[in-house]
Design a protein around this motif. Structure first.
Motif, PDB file in Angstrom:
ATOM      1  N   HIS A  27     -98.160  71.911 -44.175  1.00 51.89           N
ATOM      2  CA  HIS A  27     -98.862  72.517 -43.058  1.00 51.89           C
ATOM      3  C   HIS A  27     -97.843  73.161 -42.144  1.00 51.89           C
ATOM      4  N   SER A  28     -98.327  73.752 -41.049  1.00 54.45           N
ATOM      5  CA  SER A  28     -97.462  74.598 -40.229  1.00 54.45           C
ATOM      6  C   SER A  28     -96.264  73.860 -39.653  1.00 54.45           C
ATOM      7  N   LEU A  29     -96.423  72.575 -39.292  1.00 59.46           N
ATOM      8  CA  LEU A  29     -95.302  71.833 -38.722  1.00 59.46           C
ATOM      9  C   LEU A  29     -94.215  71.549 -39.757  1.00 59.46           C
ATOM     10  N   LEU A  30     -94.572  71.618 -41.038  1.00 55.20           N
ATOM     11  CA  LEU A  30     -93.593  71.340 -42.087  1.00 55.20           C
ATOM     12  C   LEU A  30     -92.942  72.605 -42.636  1.00 55.20           C
ATOM     13  N   VAL A  31     -93.498  73.765 -42.293  1.00 55.33           N
ATOM     14  CA  VAL A  31     -92.957  75.007 -42.837  1.00 55.33           C
ATOM     15  C   VAL A  31     -91.520  75.231 -42.371  1.00 55.33           C
ATOM     16  N   GLY A  32     -91.266  75.031 -41.073  1.00 58.15           N
ATOM     17  CA  GLY A  32     -89.924  75.255 -40.555  1.00 58.15           C
ATOM     18  C   GLY A  32     -88.878  74.376 -41.214  1.00 58.15           C
ATOM     19  N   ALA A  33     -89.220  73.078 -41.394  1.00 57.00           N
ATOM     20  CA  ALA A  33     -88.286  72.157 -42.030  1.00 57.00           C
ATOM     21  C   ALA A  33     -88.039  72.558 -43.478  1.00 57.00           C
TER      22      ALA A  33
END
Length: 570
Positions: free
Chosen positions: A520-526
């Motif tokens: 999901h979006s919070l995991l995309v950056g990582a």
């Protein structure tokens, strides 16, 4: 679309740091109402649609966030603020004259439609008003604001001003709302400047030290195997309303300890997490107002997220624990100015999976209501589907009582487990307040969680049994001579390792989809940070959104070197 194609009758500015995660979520889930903020009221009395629409449009003219859309340009995402928007009409649903049973059914359907219809943030401002007429003297109002243009405190400001505008319009007077507050663009520009001039260096250092090596606390839930179906974002919602005696006891005890009701509630949550997980280090997310006096009445998303990290020692008393958690909470609030998206990015640059630090959010709700000065106006509590968190607890603390709304992600918790945790929290809170000065491990806190633990054990056993049964035959029920799974290339294998580390599930095939695996979006950056470090510097957020299948994503990367068969980022 490029910036040159934007209407010259508008102003533009970059996306604000506090909006970045919401925008990424919307890109991934454009039809999701997860970030819709709802206000629903039943009005009994003579209703004036003209005064309602006048008041709505005055709000839009007064607050620039309410006339803002978003564009994904070649230079990045920008906010487009209309200087002189065309008047907008309320959406009117006429149910007058229908039989009672049919009207009740249609009313529920109309409310659900108004509340959950998604926003197209690129073409329409994130604010919408619906008036459902039930009779000449009964009207239901549904005001929906997207979180990318307002937060809870901003919604409270809007309700206050909306009511004042309506009342004065009905009297034929002009509302005195005071000077127009600074627009959200002023706040964003100041925040972006502070991010580039070193203002936040001390805060960044604090968060790096505070969050080093930790993962976000979460109450144990159902262990789902990796699936090939989209991750559910629906929630089980349970409300815990403290009885008058417990609420009064909590308030009096907080006052005697020079603390707040919210600090007591958060401390009890940390104790509950430590009790069932056995981990004495807790890390809970919390929303802060983000408002200085200058921006007290600015409408926009100013609320930031901080992590409250605490050390919970169950051999100590709850009184001692409250003191420690209260200090931890105050320290976090003192360092609230650095946008959470940048905290996560900073952690990712230090080879930590920043998104893992936010799994449970425990926060205080914003108090605000609508007043028309005539008739009878009653508020209806509204719930929407939850975003990417496993658990979100909102504490409603007011003179009339204390209630906690628990929103559990159904991808992690069953309804029975959700209800069990909610009831257990109430029991634990009562035990802690009854004997706050004795060691907490002598209060039988684990017994309060016994029923939930049994449900989790039964769920785990059922999951293992199901996995064994599926292992005895092909998953599709066909012949065991099915075609073998596609093999990984070296590049794909390196990407799969990053995905598995971030998502916490195995990546079994190069045909796997990042979002279907639970991304999901919070995991995309990582994820992108890991791919850039391990595979290729050419990886971008947009690339993963547009090409979520591993093989398709890998084919877009520029890889210029390999070592021992595994690519190295260039």
């Amino acid at each position: 679309m490029t910036a040159k194609s934007i209407d010259p009758e508008t102003d533009t500015l970059p996306l604000g740091p506090l909006q970045e995660g919401i925008w990424l979520f919307w890109q991934l889930n454009p039809a999701s109402p997860a970030y819709s903020m709802l206000e629903i009221f039943h009005f009994e009395g003579e209703f004036n649609l003209e005064a309602l629409e006048f008041s709505f449009n005055e709000l839009i003219r007064r607050h620039e966030s309410l006339r803002t859309t978003f564009r994904d340009t070649e230079a990045g995402v920008v906010q487009v603020i209309s200087r002189d928007p065309e008047p907008r009409s309320a959406e009117v649903v006429d149910l007058r004259g229908l039989p009672d049973a049919e009207q009740a059914e249609r009313l529920t359907s109309a409310i659900n439609t108004a509340a959950n219809r998604p926003f197209d943030l690129e073409t329409e401002p994130g604010i919408r008003l619906t008036a459902i007429q039930r009779s000449e003297t009964r009207t239901t109002l549904v005001l929906v604001g997207h979180h990318i243009i307002c937060d809870g405190l901003a919604m409270a400001v809007l309700l206050e001003e909306f009511g004042e505008l309506y009342q004065t319009s009905r009297r034929g007077d002009t509302a005195d709302l005071g000077p127009v507050p600074p627009g959200y663009s002023t706040f964003v520009k100041g925040q972006l400047a502070a991010l580039t001039d070193g203002t936040f260096e001390e805060e960044a250092a604090y968060w790096r030290e505070q969050l080093a090596g930790i993962t976000g606390s979460v109450l144990p839930g159902i262990s789902h195997p990796a699936s090939r179906t989209p991750v559910a974002r629906d929630t089980a919602v349970a409300t815990l309303t403290l009885d008058d005696q417990l609420a009064e006891s909590l308030t009096a005890w907080a006052r005697s300890n020079r603390s707040t009701q919210f600090s007591v509630l958060m401390s009890a949550m940390s104790v509950m997490v430590a009790t069932i997980t056995g981990n004495g280090v807790t890390a809970l997310g919390m929303a802060t107002s983000g408002r200085t006096p200058e921006f007290a009445r600015t409408v926009g998303v100013l609320a930031n997220t901080v992590i409250v990290r605490s050390q919970i020692d169950l051999t100590r008393s709850f009184t001692d624990t409250l003191k420690e958690v209260s200090l931890d909470l105050m320290d976090a609030v003192d360092h609230q100015d650095l946008p959470f998206s940048r905290v996560v990015a900073d952690l990712d640059s230090e080879q930590q999976v920043g998104a893992d630090i936010l799994r449970t959010v425990f926060t205080a709700g914003a108090n605000g209501t609508l007043k028309f000065g005539e008739g009878e106006l009653s508020e209806v509590y509204a719930r929407t589907v939850q975003g990417p968190f496993d658990l979100h607890v909102a504490c409603d603390i007011s003179a009339s009582g204390i209630a906690l709304d628990w929103e559990y992600a159904l991808r992690t918790y069953s309804t029975e487990v959700a209800e069990g945790y909610t009831a257990a929290y109430g029991e634990i809170l009562a035990k802690l307040l009854e004997q706050p000065d004795v060691p907490m491990d002598s209060l039988g806190l684990a017994e309060a969680l016994a029923a939930v633990s049994e449900l989790l054990e039964a769920s785990a056993a059922a999951s293992v049994s199901s996995a064994v049964e599926q292992g005895d035959q092909p998953a599709d029920g066909g012949s065991s001579d099915a075609a073998p799974a596609a093999e990984f290339t070296a590049v794909e294998e390196a990407i799969a390792a990053v995905w598995a580390d971030v998502l916490g599930v195995p990546v079994a095939s190069p045909l796997d989809d990042f979002f279907e695996l639970g991304g999901h979006s919070l995991l995309v950056g990582a994820t992108i940070a890991g791919v850039r470090q391990q595979v290729s510097q050419s990886a971008t957020l947009r690339m993963l959104f547009d090409h979520p299948q591993l093989r398709d994503f890998a084919s877009r990367l520029e890889v210029s070197g390999e070592a021992d068969g595994v690519p190295t980022g260039q």
